[in-house]
Design an enzyme around this catalytic site. Sequence first.
Site, PDB file in Angstrom:
ATOM      1  N   PRO A  77      36.794  91.495  57.760  1.00  0.00           N
ATOM      2  CA  PRO A  77      36.429  90.064  57.715  1.00  0.00           C
ATOM      3  C   PRO A  77      35.729  89.492  58.949  1.00  0.00           C
ATOM      4  CG  PRO A  77      38.747  90.279  58.212  1.00  0.00           C
ATOM      5  CD  PRO A  77      38.236  91.683  57.984  1.00  0.00           C
ATOM      6  N   CYS A  78      34.474  89.891  59.158  1.00  0.00           N
ATOM      7  CA  CYS A  78      33.729  89.332  60.292  1.00  0.00           C
ATOM      8  C   CYS A  78      33.410  87.851  60.065  1.00  0.00           C
ATOM      9  CB  CYS A  78      32.454  90.123  60.539  1.00  0.00           C
ATOM     10  SG  CYS A  78      31.419  90.391  59.101  1.00  0.00           S
TER      11      CYS A  78
END
Length: 347
Positions: free
Chosen positions: A314-315
């Site tokens: 989850p950047c």
Amino acid sequence: MKLTEKIMYEASFRKDSSFEGIFWMGVKTTGIFCRPTCTARKPKFENVEFFSHTKDAMLKGYRPCKVCKPLETLNVTPLYIKELLQEISDDPSLKLKDYDLVKRGLEPATVRRWFVKHHGVTFHAFQRMSKLNMAFKKLQQGESVTEVAFDSGYESLSGFNESFKNIFGVSPSHNKREKIIDLKRMETILGTMVACADEHGICLLEFSDRKALPTELKNISKHFNANIVQGENPHFIMLEQELSEYFDGKRTEFTVPLSPVGTAFQKQVWEILQQIPYGGTRSYQEQAEILGNPKSVRAVANANGLNKISILIPCHRVIGSNGQLTGYGGGIWRKQKLLELEQAILF
């Protein structure tokens, strides 16, 4: 994002796709509303107003633009294409010709253009690739070349051998030397995504309009010394189910196996990304401090940008030190929507 009307107007004037999903523009003189990337002639600033949701524009009496179709989800695969893809997935040996498309009321040229735009090959080439993908897997499972060739719909061994070599670079009898990466398109509420997987897990998950996608595919192909071919993969079944649950607000963690491609440092950064709680955020500086090197902010940011597995790694949960949303390969608007989705479920 705190947007002024001037910023939104200028974004619309530039047809800036990074603002898709952030706002819609109503045109007072025509009574229609558009998405930011609409190609219709732009009205004067004093003749427009902006909305955060399409329903707000409609409640105020605006009609959806027939040019940019703001009520449609961006880059969604048409139903007739979905049906063709499903048929090919169910039976890779199927060979649909232009005549078969016409019988279904489809224009072969339209189908061809869609596949060339979204897959880089014609519909007929796509069918051959799917067929040979399945043949490759059967050969690696020990089935004979002759049996696989005729099961795949080929009328001669020479034709099968030639087609196989054109795709994989070796003859069917030497298939053990080669490897393939499976590729599949998946629909989400934020647009079409492209997934890749090998036998170990998911190695790519990106939105199809990401500009860096072609480069990422080349990097994965080079890293594994493999051909990337449209085809099914057991990991795709779990991925599609978990993505659907995530977007429905019913999943906060992913369990589908991953097979990330990157350096040791990049993988270390991506592991830290996966530790950010659902619905939470973290700055690049905080990531660097967790790594034990507070001065590595730029290197951390670069590693985030090179993440090829969106959402699962989850950047989108990384923001600037000032609390502002920063760059995101899938577009800032998607980053905002993902955070809004998670925080709405959490709170």
